[in-house]
Write a protein that holds these residues in place. Structure first.
Motif, PDB file in Angstrom:
ATOM      1  N   VAL A   1       0.836  -1.205   0.000  1.00 18.61           N
ATOM      2  CA  VAL A   1       0.000   0.000   0.000  1.00 18.61           C
ATOM      3  C   VAL A   1       0.870   1.253   0.000  1.00 18.61           C
ATOM      4  O   VAL A   1       0.515   2.262  -0.617  1.00 18.61           O
ATOM      5  N   SER A   2       2.030   1.194   0.656  1.00 12.49           N
ATOM      6  CA  SER A   2       2.958   2.324   0.591  1.00 12.49           C
ATOM      7  C   SER A   2       3.388   2.575  -0.840  1.00 12.49           C
ATOM      8  O   SER A   2       3.506   3.733  -1.280  1.00 12.49           O
ATOM      9  N   TYR A   3       3.610   1.510  -1.589  1.00 20.43           N
ATOM     10  CA  TYR A   3       3.957   1.668  -3.006  1.00 20.43           C
ATOM     11  C   TYR A   3       2.789   2.252  -3.793  1.00 20.43           C
ATOM     12  O   TYR A   3       2.954   3.199  -4.574  1.00 20.43           O
ATOM     13  N   MET A   4       1.580   1.717  -3.589  1.00 14.87           N
ATOM     14  CA  MET A   4       0.407   2.203  -4.306  1.00 14.87           C
ATOM     15  C   MET A   4       0.209   3.701  -4.108  1.00 14.87           C
ATOM     16  O   MET A   4      -0.080   4.441  -5.060  1.00 14.87           O
ATOM     17  N   ALA A   5       0.353   4.157  -2.875  1.00 16.12           N
ATOM     18  CA  ALA A   5       0.065   5.552  -2.541  1.00 16.12           C
ATOM     19  C   ALA A   5       1.258   6.476  -2.764  1.00 16.12           C
ATOM     20  O   ALA A   5       1.097   7.697  -2.754  1.00 16.12           O
TER      21      ALA A   5
END
Length: 364
Positions: A327-331
């Motif tokens: 999710v850190s990558y997605m955001a």
């Protein structure tokens, strides 16, 4: 990369150049290994939900797995409602949802979360909702929210209705019957679409926004792809779908203030940036109350914010680390660039991205 219906994984090829095209400035938001160092992440991560996120998820998964070759990410684009149900029941590690968790959902328990913890909504994907149509001889179409509401209520039934003609004086509108196509499954896109009608045309659209389409009028189709297929293959059809899936269909302009406005990523991002967080929720929950009533023609108020629904603390700490990294990558800036390339998504503002990053830092 696995982009699955549970039990029936399907390998989807995504061009590596697309997946890696956004590698750039914000290294702290990217879970990829640094150059010359191997990623330490291992395991399998399962998500389910928003079909609007579909194109972005394909690209996110390709890039994340390239950077982390010992990680497998599966995502089932089953629809927002089904995705939240799967996550609540423990069938996935996170949900993708175009509508934030309901109060009654937050009041319950989440099987993947540690006892005593809960779940939060983190914005990861912003996209306009396109009003798509297929009407012979009509390439450009203007609609205000009251007329659009009457079409989907079944009160306006032909394309040459005086209300539509008044908004489109230069168009040659046929007497073709209107078939309004809505989502048959529980859908955050439906909730955002009906929220727009409910707020901007309250005298016409009196049903409160919800994931299931509230009326029996029109034709139902499952998923974003189902609506797009029904509009494409029908006659005199109109529907609503994530703009990334509009393809070659006609797309209506909607009235904002005194002008008719087409969707753009910038206009979608602008209205989200000017919208407040939902009141009365945990400080880590970043659900957004979109300002549909704007009269600023640089804004496009028919927009969805799609969330990653995650635990604040996971029962399985290793899964929590995988969710946190993905999710850190997605955001992060790289993930947002990839989503823009793959699906035309609007980037999170720097302020919102920083808020998401701060919450992710606390997840266990």
């Amino acid at each position: 990369m696995n982009f699955t219906r549970f039990g029936r994984p399907a390998v989807i090829a995504v061009v590596a150049a697309l997946a890696l095209s956004s590698c750039a400035s914000n290294e702290s938001a990217t879970p990829a290994s640094t150059e010359g160092a191997a990623s330490a992440l291992t395991g399998t991560l399962t998500g389910a939900g928003s079909s609007a996120q579909g194109s972005a998820q394909e690209a996110w998964i390709a890039a994340f797995q390239t950077a982390n070759p010992d990680v497998t990410v599966n995502y089932d684009p089953s629809g927002s409602g089904a995705g939240r149900e799967t996550f609540i029941g423990g069938g996935s590690d996170f949900a993708g949802s175009d509508s934030y968790l309901k109060d009654e959902e937050l009041a319950g328990t989440f099987a993947a979360c540690a006892p005593g913890s809960s779940a939060v909504d983190l914005p990861v994907y912003i996209s306009p909702i396109a009003v798509i149509f297929n009407v012979e001889g009509v390439k450009d179409l203007n609609l205000d929210s009251g007329t659009l509401a009457k079409i989907f209520k079944g009160e306006i039934t032909t394309w040459n209705d005086p209300a539509i003609a008044a908004l489109n004086p230069k168009a040659t509108l046929p007497a073709t019957a209107i078939t309004a196509v809505h989502r048959s499954d529980d859908s955050g896109t439906t909730k955002n679409f009906t929220d727009y009608l409910f707020q901007t045309a309250p005298d016409v659209w009196t049903d409160a926004p919800a994931d299931p389409f509230p009326l029996q009028s029109g034709e139902g189709a499952k998923g974003t792809s189902g609506v797009v297929d029904a509009v494409t293959n029908g006659v005199g059809t109109i529907g609503y779908a994530d703009a990334s899936k509009a393809g070659d269909l006609g797309v209506a302009k909607i009235k904002v203030g005194d002008k008719f406005v087409g969707y753009t990523a910038d206009a979608a991002a602008a209205v989200v940036a000017d919208s407040p967080l939902v009141e009365g929720r945990d400080k880590s929950d970043l659900a957004i109350k979109i300002n549909r009533l704007t009269t600023d023609p640089t804004h496009y108020p028919l927009v969805l914010v799609s969330y990653a629904v995650v635990c604040t603390e996971y029962a399985d700490a290793a899964q929590g680390e995988l969710v946190k990294a993905y999710v850190s990558y997605m955001a992060g800036s790289d993930g947002q660039s990839v989503a823009a390339s793959a699906g035309g998504a609007a980037p999170l503002s720097t302020e919102l991205a920083d808020k998401v990053s701060a919450v992710l830092a606390t997840i266990k």
